[in-house]
Each structure stands twice: as structure tokens, then as C-alpha cells.
Design an enzyme around this catalytic site. Structure first.
Site, PDB file in Angstrom:
ATOM      1  N   HIS A 159     116.013  36.044  42.694  1.00 55.09           N
ATOM      2  CA  HIS A 159     116.866  36.460  41.597  1.00 55.09           C
ATOM      3  C   HIS A 159     118.089  36.232  41.558  1.00 55.09           C
ATOM      4  O   HIS A 159     119.149  35.859  40.614  1.00 55.09           O
ATOM      5  CB  HIS A 159     116.811  38.243  41.771  1.00 55.09           C
TER       6      HIS A 159
ATOM      7  N   LEU B 221     130.222  29.370  22.151  1.00 50.76           N
ATOM      8  CA  LEU B 221     128.942  29.364  22.516  1.00 50.76           C
ATOM      9  C   LEU B 221     128.727  31.037  22.416  1.00 50.76           C
ATOM     10  O   LEU B 221     129.479  31.944  22.739  1.00 50.76           O
ATOM     11  CB  LEU B 221     128.834  29.153  23.813  1.00 50.76           C
TER      12      LEU B 221
ATOM     13  N   ASP C 230     111.749  32.644  33.962  1.00 51.28           N
ATOM     14  CA  ASP C 230     110.889  33.063  34.771  1.00 51.28           C
ATOM     15  C   ASP C 230     110.606  32.308  36.115  1.00 51.28           C
ATOM     16  O   ASP C 230     110.835  30.941  36.198  1.00 51.28           O
ATOM     17  CB  ASP C 230     109.156  33.146  33.949  1.00 51.28           C
TER      18      ASP C 230
HETATM   19  C1  IPE Z   1     109.104  37.959  31.424  1.00 46.26           C
HETATM   20  O1  IPE Z   1     108.846  37.694  32.605  1.00 46.26           O
HETATM   21  C2  IPE Z   1     110.227  38.826  31.448  1.00 46.26           C
HETATM   22  C3  IPE Z   1     111.978  38.122  31.763  1.00 46.26           C
HETATM   23  C4  IPE Z   1     111.719  36.982  32.188  1.00 46.26           C
HETATM   24  C5  IPE Z   1     112.731  38.858  32.015  1.00 46.26           C
HETATM   25  P1  IPE Z   1     107.752  38.682  33.442  1.00 46.26           P
HETATM   26  O2  IPE Z   1     107.746  37.633  34.756  1.00 46.26           O
HETATM   27  O3  IPE Z   1     108.063  39.947  33.679  1.00 46.26           O
HETATM   28  O4  IPE Z   1     106.668  38.500  32.577  1.00 46.26           O
HETATM   29  P2  IPE Z   1     104.643  38.576  32.876  1.00 46.26           P
HETATM   30  O5  IPE Z   1     104.766  39.739  33.726  1.00 46.26           O
HETATM   31  O6  IPE Z   1     104.796  37.349  33.716  1.00 46.26           O
HETATM   32  O7  IPE Z   1     104.135  38.575  31.481  1.00 46.26           O
HETATM   33  C1  IPE Z   2     112.019  36.441  36.248  1.00 45.13           C
HETATM   34  O1  IPE Z   2     111.656  36.071  37.703  1.00 45.13           O
HETATM   35  C2  IPE Z   2     113.249  37.071  36.393  1.00 45.13           C
HETATM   36  C3  IPE Z   2     112.642  38.563  36.181  1.00 45.13           C
HETATM   37  C4  IPE Z   2     111.576  38.948  35.552  1.00 45.13           C
HETATM   38  C5  IPE Z   2     113.629  39.613  36.302  1.00 45.13           C
HETATM   39  P1  IPE Z   2     110.330  36.784  38.010  1.00 45.13           P
HETATM   40  O2  IPE Z   2     110.651  38.051  39.081  1.00 45.13           O
HETATM   41  O3  IPE Z   2     109.255  37.176  37.009  1.00 45.13           O
HETATM   42  O4  IPE Z   2     109.394  35.649  38.916  1.00 45.13           O
HETATM   43  P2  IPE Z   2     108.063  35.300  39.195  1.00 45.13           P
HETATM   44  O5  IPE Z   2     107.421  35.332  37.829  1.00 45.13           O
HETATM   45  O6  IPE Z   2     107.222  36.881  40.046  1.00 45.13           O
HETATM   46  O7  IPE Z   2     107.989  34.230  40.126  1.00 45.13           O
HETATM   47 MG    MG Z   3     107.461  36.598  36.241  1.00 46.26          MG
END
Ligand code: IPE
Ligand code: IPE
Ligand code: MG
Length: 236
Positions: free
Chosen positions: A29, A123, A12
Site C-alpha cells: 500500500h 488536471l 489493484d
Molecule cells: C477494488 O479492489 C477496490 C479498490 C481497488 C480500492 P478489491 O481488491 O477490493 O476488489 P476485489 O475484492 O478483488 O473485488
Molecule cells: C488495492 O490492492 C488497494 C486497495 C484495495 C486498498 P489490494 O489490497 O486489493 O491488493 P490485492 O488485490 O490483495 O493484491
Molecule cells: Mg485487490
């Protein structure tokens, strides 16, 4: 250092990381995806046997069309590249989640990658794509109910092990350590069944900045945990 057998990571913070740099979320990303490559090398070096990462949730389709399209492009490239990475690290790659929602060519790349890497054992790398734990349980229970209706399973014999066998993670041991980067302290629908006795580690470091030293820090914290599984620890 006692290295966990199975580490799960909620990747995240890509978006916030990019925003803090005045860049678009898509840049976060791209960097997050690149970091996935290095973390696999690190896991292998440290002797971790199973790694499961949450890369795209069933809820992430709610993001803007632009962001979702950017992620699909990234998955296409990564899945192709991952063939070489799996060979280098001798790692078996599996996708968990409902892949039928993806374009045909992405589904094809997933099949190719899983097939190519199926005999590697150094792995075991699981990537959660269009994964949601509730969705996984619904899909699993549907198949289980179907098998029961066809007389293949006696409802009285259904136990925890059998339910586990109907999940996407069938055959994979439960995670020992769950890491979530970037400050949020929630599961966001990740591995609800499998994390029953897992140790949780939350860090403010955003995913693109989470490297080997941060990983070692997480493992060290894990080493200080007192795992009990409901029992009582012997007096020492
Ligand atoms: C969880 O992260 C999903 C992934 C890391 C793929 P999100 O950023 O989507 O989750 P919320 O919305 O903060 O709960
Ligand atoms: C995690 O990073 C990747 C995915 C959920 C695809 P986020 O896109 O959720 O990044 P934040 O949480 O908005 O910073
Ligand atoms: Mg996120």
C-alpha cells in the site's frame, strides 16, 4: 496518439505485489500510494484532463483491523502531502464516496484539500474513498426523492442528466478508458453508471509496477478501439 479525456483506474494488486516480495501487505500500500504521485505527473504530461482512481471501497472495511488502520494512516499522510502535489500539477482534487465514515481529522483534511485546489484546472483528480457505486446511487436517489417530496422536482421530469447530477461525480464527464491492474477482470462496485460506454483495459501488471510505459501501452490499446455508442460506423 489520441489521449483519452478521462481515465479511471482500479488500483489493484498492492497486497499480492508485496507478498511476492516476502513483505507485508502494508508495504504494498505504501508503494502503491507513492505510485499515485508519479502517475499524476504522467497524466498531466500526457495531457489527460480527468483522472479518477479507486483507492478504498465500501467493501474494503472487511479487511483486517491492522490493514484498515494502516490504510487510514496512509490516507492521512497522503491527503496532507496532496496539497503540495495539487499546487505543483495545478490539479483540482475531489474525493468521491461517503466520507462521513472516516475519522473527523481525515474528513477535515479532505475539506482542506478540496478547498485549496478548487480553482486549478490542468488536471481534475478524483479519488474514490469509501466509495461503492451502489452506495453512491442509494445516497443520490435518497436526495432526489427528498427533493421530489418537497416539490423541488417533478418526477415526470427526471432524466439521465438529472440522475447524473445527484451522483458524487456530478459535473465530471464519463470516463473514456478504465484500467484495472493486477489481473482481475471485474468492476468491484466502481462507477457502474458512469462506465456505460467506457473502454476497458485489463493488465496483469500490479499497481505498484504500473508506470508511464504501461500507461502509454494502455492508451495505445485504447487508440485501436472502435467506439460506437450504439450507432453504425460509416463505411470507409
Ligand atoms: C477494488 O479492489 C477496490 C479498490 C481497488 C480500492 P478489491 O481488491 O477490493 O476488489 P476485489 O475484492 O478483488 O473485488
Ligand atoms: C488495492 O490492492 C488497494 C486497495 C484495495 C486498498 P489490494 O489490497 O486489493 O491488493 P490485492 O488485490 O490483495 O493484491
Ligand atoms: Mg485487490
Amino acid at each position: 496518439m489520441n489521449v483519452p479525456n478521462h481515465i479511471a483506474i482500479i488500483l489493484d494488486g498492492n497486497g499480492r505485489w508485496a507478498k511476492a516480495k516476502g513483505m507485508p501487505r502494508s508495504y504494498g500500500h505504501v508503494k502503491g500510494c507513492a505510485n499515485l504521485e508519479t502517475i499524476c505527473d504522467d497524466m498531466k504530461e500526457l495531457g489527460v484532463k480527468y483522472l479518477t482512481v479507486y483507492a478504498f471501497s465500501t467493501e474494503n472495511w472487511k479487511r483486517s483491523r491492522e490493514e484498515v488502520e494502516g490504510l487510514m494512516k496512509l490516507f492521512r499522510n497522503y491527503l496532507k502531502k496532496c496539497i503540495k502535489i495539487s499546487e505543483k500539477n495545478q490539479m483540482r482534487v475531489k474525493i468521491i464516496g461517503d466520507i462521513t465514515a472516516f475519522d473527523e481529522d481525515i474528513q477535515q483534511k479532505i475539506v482542506e484539500l478540496e478547498e485549496f485546489s478548487k480553482d486549478y484546472t490542468e488536471l481534475h483528480f478524483q479519488i474514490a474513498l469509501n466509495y461503492g457505486s451502489r452506495d453512491e446511487i442509494v445516497r443520490g436517489i435518497r436526495r432526489l426523492a427528498q427533493d421530489a417530496a418537497e416539490g423541488k422536482i417533478d418526477p415526470k421530469e427526471i432524466d439521465e442528466e438529472q440522475i447524473g447530477n445527484y451522483l458524487d461525480t456530478a459535473g465530471i464527464p464519463d470516463p473514456d478508458l478504465l484500467i484495472r491492474t493486477s489481473g482481475e477482470q471485474r468492476l468491484s462496485n466502481f462507477l457502474l453508471w458512469q462506465l456505460a460506454y467506457t473502454e476497458f483495459y485489463f493488465t496483469d501488471v500490479p499497481w505498484p509496477d504500473f508506470h508511464k510505459p504501461e500507461l502509454i501501452q494502455a492508451i495505445e490499446a485504447y487508440n485501436h478501439r472502435d467506439r460506437r455508442y450504439g450507432g453504425v460506423k460509416e463505411e470507409s
